[in-house]
Design a protein around this motif. Sequence first.
Motif, PDB file in Angstrom:
ATOM      1  N   GLN A  24      31.887  -3.249 -10.025  1.00 32.07           N
ATOM      2  CA  GLN A  24      33.053  -3.672 -10.416  1.00 32.07           C
ATOM      3  C   GLN A  24      32.654  -4.265 -11.918  1.00 32.07           C
ATOM      4  O   GLN A  24      31.760  -4.694 -12.142  1.00 32.07           O
ATOM      5  CB  GLN A  24      33.739  -4.807  -9.484  1.00 32.07           C
ATOM      6  CG  GLN A  24      34.097  -4.246  -8.373  1.00 32.07           C
ATOM      7  CD  GLN A  24      34.574  -5.516  -7.273  1.00 32.07           C
ATOM      8  OE1 GLN A  24      34.456  -6.484  -7.903  1.00 32.07           O
ATOM      9  NE2 GLN A  24      34.798  -5.015  -6.265  1.00 32.07           N
ATOM     10  N   GLU A  25      33.505  -3.785 -12.801  1.00 35.67           N
ATOM     11  CA  GLU A  25      33.216  -4.144 -14.282  1.00 35.67           C
ATOM     12  C   GLU A  25      32.997  -5.631 -14.398  1.00 35.67           C
ATOM     13  O   GLU A  25      32.004  -5.859 -15.298  1.00 35.67           O
ATOM     14  CB  GLU A  25      34.577  -3.394 -15.138  1.00 35.67           C
ATOM     15  CG  GLU A  25      34.026  -3.512 -16.739  1.00 35.67           C
ATOM     16  CD  GLU A  25      32.948  -2.847 -17.033  1.00 35.67           C
ATOM     17  OE1 GLU A  25      32.235  -3.223 -18.076  1.00 35.67           O
ATOM     18  OE2 GLU A  25      32.515  -1.538 -16.483  1.00 35.67           O
ATOM     19  N   ASP A  26      33.838  -6.386 -14.025  1.00 35.20           N
ATOM     20  CA  ASP A  26      33.639  -7.650 -14.352  1.00 35.20           C
ATOM     21  C   ASP A  26      32.580  -8.386 -13.665  1.00 35.20           C
ATOM     22  O   ASP A  26      32.387  -9.801 -13.595  1.00 35.20           O
ATOM     23  CB  ASP A  26      34.999  -8.675 -14.227  1.00 35.20           C
ATOM     24  CG  ASP A  26      35.971  -7.917 -14.883  1.00 35.20           C
ATOM     25  OD1 ASP A  26      35.782  -7.411 -16.201  1.00 35.20           O
ATOM     26  OD2 ASP A  26      37.481  -7.979 -14.609  1.00 35.20           O
ATOM     27  N   GLY A  27      31.918  -7.909 -12.638  1.00 38.88           N
ATOM     28  CA  GLY A  27      30.898  -8.505 -12.028  1.00 38.88           C
ATOM     29  C   GLY A  27      31.144  -9.317 -10.973  1.00 38.88           C
ATOM     30  O   GLY A  27      32.625  -9.367 -10.516  1.00 38.88           O
TER      31      GLY A  27
ATOM     32  N   ASP B 244      21.827  -2.909 -16.000  1.00 41.15           N
ATOM     33  CA  ASP B 244      22.384  -1.575 -15.925  1.00 41.15           C
ATOM     34  C   ASP B 244      21.539  -0.440 -15.103  1.00 41.15           C
ATOM     35  O   ASP B 244      20.452  -0.445 -15.143  1.00 41.15           O
ATOM     36  CB  ASP B 244      22.872  -0.883 -17.305  1.00 41.15           C
ATOM     37  CG  ASP B 244      23.872  -1.861 -17.818  1.00 41.15           C
ATOM     38  OD1 ASP B 244      24.848  -2.298 -17.224  1.00 41.15           O
ATOM     39  OD2 ASP B 244      23.976  -1.482 -19.041  1.00 41.15           O
ATOM     40  N   TYR B 245      22.399   0.179 -14.322  1.00 41.15           N
ATOM     41  CA  TYR B 245      21.707   1.376 -13.385  1.00 41.15           C
ATOM     42  C   TYR B 245      21.132   2.418 -14.358  1.00 41.15           C
ATOM     43  O   TYR B 245      21.771   2.879 -15.224  1.00 41.15           O
ATOM     44  CB  TYR B 245      22.798   1.851 -12.615  1.00 41.15           C
ATOM     45  CG  TYR B 245      22.198   2.806 -11.452  1.00 41.15           C
ATOM     46  CD1 TYR B 245      21.198   2.304 -10.606  1.00 41.15           C
ATOM     47  CD2 TYR B 245      22.688   4.118 -11.390  1.00 41.15           C
ATOM     48  CE1 TYR B 245      20.908   3.042  -9.580  1.00 41.15           C
ATOM     49  CE2 TYR B 245      21.944   5.021 -10.538  1.00 41.15           C
ATOM     50  CZ  TYR B 245      21.193   4.499  -9.418  1.00 41.15           C
ATOM     51  OH  TYR B 245      20.769   5.129  -8.591  1.00 41.15           O
ATOM     52  N   GLU B 246      19.866   2.798 -13.954  1.00 42.14           N
ATOM     53  CA  GLU B 246      19.152   3.606 -14.705  1.00 42.14           C
ATOM     54  C   GLU B 246      18.372   4.884 -13.743  1.00 42.14           C
ATOM     55  O   GLU B 246      17.800   5.667 -14.090  1.00 42.14           O
ATOM     56  CB  GLU B 246      17.859   3.043 -15.462  1.00 42.14           C
ATOM     57  CG  GLU B 246      18.303   1.749 -16.409  1.00 42.14           C
ATOM     58  CD  GLU B 246      17.027   1.523 -17.231  1.00 42.14           C
ATOM     59  OE1 GLU B 246      16.092   2.195 -17.401  1.00 42.14           O
ATOM     60  OE2 GLU B 246      17.101   0.553 -17.928  1.00 42.14           O
ATOM     61  N   GLY B 247      19.124   4.662 -12.670  1.00 36.82           N
ATOM     62  CA  GLY B 247      18.405   5.823 -11.515  1.00 36.82           C
ATOM     63  C   GLY B 247      17.509   4.938 -10.614  1.00 36.82           C
ATOM     64  O   GLY B 247      17.294   3.772 -10.723  1.00 36.82           O
TER      65      GLY B 247
ATOM     66  N   LEU C 241      14.387  -4.778 -17.080  1.00 32.30           N
ATOM     67  CA  LEU C 241      14.888  -5.549 -16.155  1.00 32.30           C
ATOM     68  C   LEU C 241      14.655  -6.718 -16.293  1.00 32.30           C
ATOM     69  O   LEU C 241      15.238  -7.925 -15.998  1.00 32.30           O
ATOM     70  CB  LEU C 241      14.135  -5.093 -14.733  1.00 32.30           C
ATOM     71  CG  LEU C 241      14.654  -5.557 -13.099  1.00 32.30           C
ATOM     72  CD1 LEU C 241      14.693  -4.387 -12.311  1.00 32.30           C
ATOM     73  CD2 LEU C 241      13.707  -6.703 -13.037  1.00 32.30           C
ATOM     74  N   VAL C 242      13.453  -7.410 -16.613  1.00 32.37           N
ATOM     75  CA  VAL C 242      12.724  -8.656 -16.922  1.00 32.37           C
ATOM     76  C   VAL C 242      13.505  -9.308 -18.061  1.00 32.37           C
ATOM     77  O   VAL C 242      13.874 -10.302 -17.924  1.00 32.37           O
ATOM     78  CB  VAL C 242      11.288  -8.562 -16.897  1.00 32.37           C
ATOM     79  CG1 VAL C 242      10.832  -9.893 -17.774  1.00 32.37           C
ATOM     80  CG2 VAL C 242      10.523  -8.085 -16.023  1.00 32.37           C
ATOM     81  N   ARG C 243      13.766  -8.359 -19.048  1.00 30.77           N
ATOM     82  CA  ARG C 243      14.592  -9.189 -20.170  1.00 30.77           C
ATOM     83  C   ARG C 243      16.122  -9.510 -19.683  1.00 30.77           C
ATOM     84  O   ARG C 243      16.472 -10.675 -20.014  1.00 30.77           O
ATOM     85  CB  ARG C 243      14.789  -7.991 -21.225  1.00 30.77           C
ATOM     86  CG  ARG C 243      15.660  -8.286 -22.312  1.00 30.77           C
ATOM     87  CD  ARG C 243      16.217  -6.934 -23.178  1.00 30.77           C
ATOM     88  NE  ARG C 243      17.297  -6.233 -21.981  1.00 30.77           N
ATOM     89  CZ  ARG C 243      17.414  -5.060 -22.379  1.00 30.77           C
ATOM     90  NH1 ARG C 243      16.641  -4.340 -23.362  1.00 30.77           N
ATOM     91  NH2 ARG C 243      18.029  -4.221 -21.562  1.00 30.77           N
ATOM     92  N   ASP C 244      16.555  -8.493 -18.833  1.00 30.91           N
ATOM     93  CA  ASP C 244      17.870  -8.722 -18.356  1.00 30.91           C
ATOM     94  C   ASP C 244      18.000  -9.946 -17.565  1.00 30.91           C
ATOM     95  O   ASP C 244      19.029 -10.951 -17.439  1.00 30.91           O
ATOM     96  CB  ASP C 244      18.611  -7.839 -17.471  1.00 30.91           C
ATOM     97  CG  ASP C 244      18.796  -6.671 -18.703  1.00 30.91           C
ATOM     98  OD1 ASP C 244      18.981  -6.802 -19.867  1.00 30.91           O
ATOM     99  OD2 ASP C 244      18.926  -5.453 -18.147  1.00 30.91           O
ATOM    100  N   LEU C 245      16.886 -10.214 -16.605  1.00 29.69           N
ATOM    101  CA  LEU C 245      17.001 -11.311 -15.747  1.00 29.69           C
ATOM    102  C   LEU C 245      16.725 -12.643 -16.078  1.00 29.69           C
ATOM    103  O   LEU C 245      17.279 -13.671 -15.992  1.00 29.69           O
ATOM    104  CB  LEU C 245      15.855 -11.073 -14.620  1.00 29.69           C
ATOM    105  CG  LEU C 245      15.517 -12.166 -13.631  1.00 29.69           C
ATOM    106  CD1 LEU C 245      16.699 -12.344 -12.715  1.00 29.69           C
ATOM    107  CD2 LEU C 245      14.278 -11.886 -12.761  1.00 29.69           C
TER     108      LEU C 245
ATOM    109  N   ASN D 252      25.676  -1.025 -10.002  1.00 33.57           N
ATOM    110  CA  ASN D 252      25.749   0.225  -9.119  1.00 33.57           C
ATOM    111  C   ASN D 252      24.684   0.450  -8.150  1.00 33.57           C
ATOM    112  O   ASN D 252      24.398   1.498  -7.773  1.00 33.57           O
ATOM    113  CB  ASN D 252      25.752   1.463 -10.048  1.00 33.57           C
ATOM    114  CG  ASN D 252      27.132   1.531 -11.011  1.00 33.57           C
ATOM    115  OD1 ASN D 252      26.705   1.374 -12.349  1.00 33.57           O
ATOM    116  ND2 ASN D 252      28.313   1.540 -10.770  1.00 33.57           N
ATOM    117  N   HIS D 253      24.150  -0.744  -7.913  1.00 35.90           N
ATOM    118  CA  HIS D 253      22.767  -0.525  -6.841  1.00 35.90           C
ATOM    119  C   HIS D 253      22.926  -1.700  -5.855  1.00 35.90           C
ATOM    120  O   HIS D 253      22.830  -1.280  -4.560  1.00 35.90           O
ATOM    121  CB  HIS D 253      21.805  -0.773  -7.941  1.00 35.90           C
ATOM    122  CG  HIS D 253      20.528  -0.651  -7.408  1.00 35.90           C
ATOM    123  ND1 HIS D 253      19.066  -0.448  -8.010  1.00 35.90           N
ATOM    124  CD2 HIS D 253      19.905  -0.321  -5.920  1.00 35.90           C
ATOM    125  CE1 HIS D 253      17.902  -0.344  -7.111  1.00 35.90           C
ATOM    126  NE2 HIS D 253      18.678  -0.258  -5.983  1.00 35.90           N
ATOM    127  N   GLY D 254      22.660  -2.864  -6.261  1.00 31.61           N
ATOM    128  CA  GLY D 254      22.698  -4.089  -5.286  1.00 31.61           C
ATOM    129  C   GLY D 254      22.448  -5.225  -5.877  1.00 31.61           C
ATOM    130  O   GLY D 254      22.702  -5.498  -7.026  1.00 31.61           O
TER     131      GLY D 254
END
Length: 257
Positions: free
Chosen positions: A126-129, A148-151, A162-166, A176-178
Amino acid sequence: MRDTAYNIDPSRISAQEWQARCDLAALYRLIAHFRWTDHIDTHISARVPGEPGHYLINRYGVLFHEMRASDLVKVDHAGDVIDPRFGPDSVNRAGFNIHSAVHAARPDVACVIHTHTAAGIAVSAQEDGLLPISQHALKFYNRLSYHDYEGIALDPDERSRLVRDLGTNMAMILRNHGLLAAGGCIAEAFNQIYFLERACQAQVHALAGGRQLRYPPQAVCERVAVQEEEALAGGLHLLAWESALRLIAEGEADYRS
């Protein structure tokens, strides 16, 4: 009947490692108890106390509800198996990619949980999380990250992003993952994933109702988030953990073997 060939003699390892193994095995079983598993395709990891750069993760193929302390495999930061009982293919290295990134960047994190639940995936798409529409969700108000999903997580280069975003948060939605939750101890990580999952479940049900949603004022949202932090600092998660263990204690649970 379970294969006992891989059993560990607790007297041959440190008491701290054995306790970590028992707690981590219990956490796997609790995730199964709440039906938050995805067959064999999600993971929980924990640091090995007193062994920098060493971690415990599930033996690939062992279902969460049957996890034992002896089933946990010791690996290094690269995901290479250093446990002499197991071969190099006993761990899903792609699954450990996310965990190794968090453990390396966050010395305050002792345990990392990653799930693919229906509600978690739904909110991740969902776009708004995660919306601030429930008391459970407000625990994460301005304290939840997004990646964001990268595969499928096979690319080592993704770890830095991933660490930057956390950042400094203890919970993150993987788009789009979990879901991903962390903690300074196993009990805290369980607290984080429990409330994040419940918040996602509540949101899915609320959106399904088709009626206009009500949002608390921002000041109230922040107040609740601070109250939740104070409860955590006061050790409420430890009381909840001891209570949760009783959910899997029927019939002399063998996760401690």
